[in-house]
Motif scaffolding. Structure first.
Motif: not given
Length: 326
Positions: A136, A139, A142, A156
């Motif tokens: 990951t 955010w 991404i 996520r």
């Protein structure tokens, strides 16, 4: 300013390295460093020994103005248990210098586990060091990272631990990831004590915020079960044994088996296997990864065993299940 000589040596200490890239976020880095420092303090001995590096060494300023004193990257060597790349800003615009690329690839060749904090996972991905690994990043990056590298297994999630890769979204998620490492090393009770030290009363598990907390998702009302499910979700690729789960949760294997049977109507290891198979079904749907790679990334030793277990849970073998989804 934090200096490496503030941290004492210890014979049994795990060696943790941090490589700072330009524009790193101070909060993300300190959220990883401070739990390790607290673990040493609470244990009364050095459990973790930390060193900080940058390309040229010296004081490296963060986006907040503060910073860390670092050693030059060419003095790093490979004697580490984990090395984290700490990146901020837009990691997709950061081109790793040749010296950093060489250093990270050398660590990988020597089988040193690698990690990424905030955008650090993206730096590792650009260097081809995240192939076949779930990971990951923050955010904000991404979607762009997924478009640029369509075959990556990006999730996520707050953090992802996949065998020899440790990544988190940055910010306080770094504390959750490091506490998961501490829990794996020294048990969930000790990790909770570290978390409590920072007025962080609940150890968040790897899948948040995409999934409910284990207590809600599985309607759990027992602290041992919650702790064990958190351990399971952070160890999908490298499954722990029933004995290890019980020891890290502070109970006996027999007691743990009874709790799973009473509360979840399942054995400990069947529940664990179902978690891994559920993750495998997600990977089959969301990626073009070969079945053998999915089997390995969810903790199965071979395709035949994985196929048999998958068909038992979902009614069809993995390849047919994928074709049906397509």
């Amino acid at each position: 300013m934090v200096r490496t000589d503030d941290i004492q040596d210890g014979e049994t200490a795990r060696r943790i390295g941090f490589i700072l890239t330009p524009g790193y976020a101070l909060m993300s880095l300190t959220s990883a460093v401070e739990p390790l420092r607290a673990a040493n303090l609470l244990a009364g001995r050095t459990l973790y020994r930390m060193r900080f590096f940058s390309l040229e060494g010296g004081f490296v300023e963060s986006t907040a103005g503060g910073g860390f004193e670092t050693e030059p990257l060419d003095r790093m060597g490979t004697e580490f248990d984990i090395v984290f790349v700490v990146a901020g800003g837009n990691p997709l615009q950061y081109v790793p210098p040749p010296a950093l690329a060489r250093g990270l690839r050398q660590l990988d060749t020597r089988k040193v586990p690698l990690g990424g904090i905030s955008g650090g996972g993206a730096v590792l991905a650009r260097l081809g060091l995240m192939g076949g690994r779930r990971f990951t990043v923050h955010w904000l990056h991404i979607d762009a990272l997924s478009e640029a590298f369509g075959d990556l297994l990006i999730e996520r999630a707050l953090y992802v631990i996949d065998r020899d890769r440790f990544t988190c979204a940055g910010g306080v998620a770094a504390m959750d990831m490091i506490c998961a490492v501490i829990a794996s090393d020294h048990g969930t009770d000790f990790a909770q004590s570290v978390s409590d030290w920072f007025i962080h009363p609940r150890l968040r598990h790897a899948g948040e915020p995409q999934r409910l907390d284990p207590a809600g998702r599985y309607n759990l009302h027992h602290p041992v079960l919650e702790a064990v499910v958190r351990l399971m979700t952070s160890h999908l690729a490298d499954p722990l044994s029933a004995g290890q789960l019980a020891a890290l949760a502070g109970c006996s294997p027999r007691q743990l088996q009874r709790l799973f049977q009473d509360h979840l109507n399942s054995t400990t290891m069947r529940f664990y296997r179902d978690l891994r198979l559920d993750k495998a079904s997600e990977l089959l749907e969301q990626s073009a990864l070969p079945v053998i790679d999915i089997a390995v990334s969810t903790g199965f030793s071979g395709v035949a065993h994985f196929t048999r277990c998958f068909a038992e849970r979902f009614g069809v073998p993995p390849a047919r299940w994928r074709r049906g989804r397509d």
